[in-house]
Write a protein that holds these residues in place. Structure first.
Motif, PDB file in Angstrom:
ATOM      1  N   VAL A 191       0.873  -1.179   0.000  1.00  0.00           N
ATOM      2  CA  VAL A 191       0.000   0.000   0.000  1.00  0.00           C
ATOM      3  C   VAL A 191       0.905   1.222   0.000  1.00  0.00           C
ATOM      4  CG1 VAL A 191      -1.788   1.279   1.229  1.00  0.00           C
ATOM      5  CG2 VAL A 191      -1.777  -1.218   1.307  1.00  0.00           C
ATOM      6  N   ARG A 192       0.663   2.123  -0.938  1.00  0.00           N
ATOM      7  CA  ARG A 192       1.497   3.321  -1.038  1.00  0.00           C
ATOM      8  C   ARG A 192       0.686   4.552  -0.724  1.00  0.00           C
ATOM      9  NH1 ARG A 192       3.803   0.849  -6.518  1.00  0.00           N
ATOM     10  NH2 ARG A 192       5.481  -0.416  -5.655  1.00  0.00           N
ATOM     11  N   LEU A 193       1.114   5.260   0.302  1.00  0.00           N
ATOM     12  CA  LEU A 193       0.507   6.530   0.664  1.00  0.00           C
ATOM     13  C   LEU A 193       1.475   7.622   0.212  1.00  0.00           C
ATOM     14  CD1 LEU A 193      -0.802   5.768   4.279  1.00  0.00           C
ATOM     15  CD2 LEU A 193      -1.847   5.252   2.069  1.00  0.00           C
ATOM     16  N   GLY A 194       1.203   8.198  -0.947  1.00  0.00           N
ATOM     17  CA  GLY A 194       2.157   9.150  -1.501  1.00  0.00           C
ATOM     18  C   GLY A 194       3.442   8.441  -1.876  1.00  0.00           C
ATOM     19  N   ASP A 195       4.550   8.908  -1.289  1.00  0.00           N
ATOM     20  CA  ASP A 195       5.854   8.327  -1.595  1.00  0.00           C
ATOM     21  C   ASP A 195       6.272   7.254  -0.592  1.00  0.00           C
ATOM     22  OD1 ASP A 195       6.161  10.032  -3.774  1.00  0.00           O
ATOM     23  OD2 ASP A 195       7.040  11.624  -2.536  1.00  0.00           O
ATOM     24  N   VAL A 196       5.401   6.955   0.366  1.00  0.00           N
ATOM     25  CA  VAL A 196       5.757   6.000   1.422  1.00  0.00           C
ATOM     26  C   VAL A 196       5.045   4.671   1.165  1.00  0.00           C
ATOM     27  CG1 VAL A 196       5.858   5.563   3.893  1.00  0.00           C
ATOM     28  CG2 VAL A 196       5.996   7.920   3.042  1.00  0.00           C
ATOM     29  N   GLU A 197       5.813   3.584   1.223  1.00  0.00           N
ATOM     30  CA  GLU A 197       5.278   2.256   0.927  1.00  0.00           C
ATOM     31  C   GLU A 197       5.161   1.431   2.200  1.00  0.00           C
ATOM     32  OE1 GLU A 197       6.013  -0.222  -2.889  1.00  0.00           O
ATOM     33  OE2 GLU A 197       7.607  -0.761  -1.477  1.00  0.00           O
ATOM     34  N   GLU A 231      -5.405   4.398   9.524  1.00  0.00           N
ATOM     35  CA  GLU A 231      -4.343   5.280   9.066  1.00  0.00           C
ATOM     36  C   GLU A 231      -4.508   5.598   7.584  1.00  0.00           C
ATOM     37  OE1 GLU A 231      -0.744   3.772  12.036  1.00  0.00           O
ATOM     38  OE2 GLU A 231      -1.149   2.699  10.163  1.00  0.00           O
ATOM     39  N   LEU A 232      -4.914   4.620   6.844  1.00  0.00           N
ATOM     40  CA  LEU A 232      -5.137   4.786   5.412  1.00  0.00           C
ATOM     41  C   LEU A 232      -6.270   5.777   5.142  1.00  0.00           C
ATOM     42  CD1 LEU A 232      -5.307   1.851   2.931  1.00  0.00           C
ATOM     43  CD2 LEU A 232      -7.217   3.419   3.054  1.00  0.00           C
ATOM     44  N   TYR A 233      -7.378   5.643   5.875  1.00  0.00           N
ATOM     45  CA  TYR A 233      -8.510   6.555   5.681  1.00  0.00           C
ATOM     46  C   TYR A 233      -8.123   7.995   5.998  1.00  0.00           C
ATOM     47  CZ  TYR A 233     -11.291   2.241   5.847  1.00  0.00           C
ATOM     48  OH  TYR A 233     -11.813   0.990   5.623  1.00  0.00           O
ATOM     49  N   ALA A 234      -7.371   8.156   7.071  1.00  0.00           N
ATOM     50  CA  ALA A 234      -6.961   9.510   7.462  1.00  0.00           C
ATOM     51  C   ALA A 234      -6.124  10.152   6.364  1.00  0.00           C
ATOM     52  CB  ALA A 234      -6.180   9.454   8.774  1.00  0.00           C
ATOM     53  N   TRP A 235      -5.208   9.393   5.797  1.00  0.00           N
ATOM     54  CA  TRP A 235      -4.364   9.923   4.715  1.00  0.00           C
ATOM     55  C   TRP A 235      -5.200  10.216   3.475  1.00  0.00           C
ATOM     56  CZ3 TRP A 235      -3.333   8.694  -0.289  1.00  0.00           C
ATOM     57  CH2 TRP A 235      -2.231   9.309  -0.893  1.00  0.00           C
ATOM     58  N   SER A 236      -6.085   9.296   3.128  1.00  0.00           N
ATOM     59  CA  SER A 236      -6.894   9.455   1.921  1.00  0.00           C
ATOM     60  C   SER A 236      -7.804  10.661   2.004  1.00  0.00           C
ATOM     61  CB  SER A 236      -7.722   8.183   1.692  1.00  0.00           C
ATOM     62  OG  SER A 236      -8.447   8.261   0.486  1.00  0.00           O
ATOM     63  N   LYS A 296      -7.376  13.300   3.873  1.00  0.00           N
ATOM     64  CA  LYS A 296      -6.566  14.512   3.913  1.00  0.00           C
ATOM     65  C   LYS A 296      -6.107  14.923   2.522  1.00  0.00           C
ATOM     66  CE  LYS A 296      -2.268  16.406   5.859  1.00  0.00           C
ATOM     67  NZ  LYS A 296      -1.104  16.118   6.743  1.00  0.00           N
ATOM     68  N   HIS A 297      -5.745  13.940   1.691  1.00  0.00           N
ATOM     69  CA  HIS A 297      -5.180  14.230   0.370  1.00  0.00           C
ATOM     70  C   HIS A 297      -6.188  14.117  -0.768  1.00  0.00           C
ATOM     71  CE1 HIS A 297      -1.577  13.315   2.795  1.00  0.00           C
ATOM     72  NE2 HIS A 297      -0.934  14.119   1.959  1.00  0.00           N
ATOM     73  N   GLY A 298      -7.390  13.587  -0.471  1.00  0.00           N
ATOM     74  CA  GLY A 298      -8.389  13.437  -1.515  1.00  0.00           C
ATOM     75  C   GLY A 298      -8.006  12.425  -2.572  1.00  0.00           C
ATOM     76  N   GLU A 299      -7.212  11.448  -2.184  1.00  0.00           N
ATOM     77  CA  GLU A 299      -6.741  10.430  -3.118  1.00  0.00           C
ATOM     78  C   GLU A 299      -6.970   9.029  -2.547  1.00  0.00           C
ATOM     79  OE1 GLU A 299      -2.663  10.893  -4.299  1.00  0.00           O
ATOM     80  OE2 GLU A 299      -2.728  13.062  -3.960  1.00  0.00           O
ATOM     81  N   CYS A 322     -12.732   0.058  -0.860  1.00  0.00           N
ATOM     82  CA  CYS A 322     -14.133   0.029  -0.435  1.00  0.00           C
ATOM     83  C   CYS A 322     -14.480   1.126   0.566  1.00  0.00           C
ATOM     84  CB  CYS A 322     -14.458  -1.327   0.167  1.00  0.00           C
ATOM     85  SG  CYS A 322     -14.318  -2.680  -1.026  1.00  0.00           S
ATOM     86  N   GLY A 323     -13.493   1.595   1.299  1.00  0.00           N
ATOM     87  CA  GLY A 323     -13.737   2.667   2.252  1.00  0.00           C
ATOM     88  C   GLY A 323     -14.318   2.193   3.568  1.00  0.00           C
ATOM     89  N   PRO A 324     -14.398   3.103   4.553  1.00  0.00           N
ATOM     90  CA  PRO A 324     -14.914   2.743   5.874  1.00  0.00           C
ATOM     91  C   PRO A 324     -16.410   2.435   5.827  1.00  0.00           C
ATOM     92  CG  PRO A 324     -14.624   5.110   5.723  1.00  0.00           C
ATOM     93  CD  PRO A 324     -14.043   4.528   4.464  1.00  0.00           C
TER      94      PRO A 324
END
Length: 280
Positions: free
Chosen positions: A29-35, A46-51, A53-56, A268-270
């Motif tokens: 799973v890649r959140l931006g440049d972090v794998e 953690e994934l939902y919070a990042w998504s 925040k970044h709209g991605e 699928c999302g929360p």
């Protein structure tokens, strides 16, 4: 010895993985440049919070050929049965085949395209693990798996269309998007892909229970062995209501609950919940 492996999208709980001695190969799973590695160092929250925040939607990637080779012993006599998420959704299946070929042990490695996701894979994995424990040989197990693959019933109802829309993984979803973001579609897996089947309205427990009760006749004619409740962080009272309903059917020997991992949750999302089983 037959060893059963699966990629991390099977969404089996640590308890089931330990009980059935299953090797889990993590996807990325890649959140931006972090794998990150699914199930190892990233959680859906953690994934939902990042998504958000970044709209991605986070990017996901199959385990590499080299990753998979680490789970295989070319010097042993062991046989391996490896399950992957649908080959139409990921390179996991192809990479597993390449790993076996690279090590020169393709005659001992049986790579199974589950044509499914989440515990739609998990149902097949547990079936194979039980057959292996009964001393059935690998070729016969693979034949048995061929017979049940199309009988797996995998569907889920989602709380928000945002994640599926961002990820573009569900064919036909565009027809539901637009001013319809308050709809809660039932998504089913068929022929290795996700397709919207039905739309629900309402809030929380109401639409989830409508989804589950719509399957009553199929549930009552399903294989009795087990049924999964798999969700991506639903409220406890919703999950327990689904469990109580399935219990009231007096049909299944086991009602198992698992949490969707980061890869499945990223699409699928929360608030997503599925009831998955094998038809007779």
């Amino acid at each position: 010895m037959i060893k059963v492996l699966a990629d991390s999208t099977c969404d089996l709980s640590p308890e089931l993985v330990e009980k059935y001695n299953i090797g889990i190969i993590p996807l990325y799973v890649r959140l931006g440049d972090v794998e990150y590695k699914d199930g190892i160092n990233i959680t859906p929250s953690e994934l939902y919070a990042w998504s958000d925040k970044h709209g991605e939607t986070p990017k996901t990637a199959a385990p590499s050929v080299e990753d998979i080779e680490k789970f295989l012993d070319k010097d042993s006599t062991d046989e391996y049965i490896i399950f992957t998420i649908s080959s139409s959704m990921s390179a996991s299946f192809n990479n597993a085949r390449l790993a076996a070929e690279d090590l020169g042990i393709e005659n001992r490695v049986h790579v199974i395209d589950s044509a499914n996701l989440s515990t739609g894979i998990g149902l097949q994995v547990l079936y194979a693990a039980e057959l292996a424990a009964s001393d059935m040989n690998a070729d016969d197990i693979v034949k048995e798996l061929d017979d049940i693959r199309d009988k797996v019933r995998a569907s889920f109802v989602i709380d928000t269309l945002v994640y599926l829309h961002r990820g573009g993984r569900c064919s036909g979803l565009a027809a539901l998007v637009g001013g319809a973001l308050k709809l809660h579609p039932r998504i089913a897996v068929s022929e290795g892909a996700m397709h919207p089947e039905k739309k629900y309205r309402g809030k929380d427990i109401r639409y989830v229970m409508d989804y589950v009760k719509d399957m009553e006749s199929d549930l009552l004619s399903a294989n009795k062995k087990r049924v999964f409740i798999t969700h991506s962080g639903c409220d406890r009272d919703i999950v327990e209501s689904v469990r109580d309903y399935l219990t009231s059917l007096n049909h299944f020997d086991e009602i198992l609950e698992t949490n969707a991992g980061a890869v499945v949750s990223s699409h699928c999302g929360p608030g997503t919940l599925g009831v998955l089983f094998i038809a007779e």
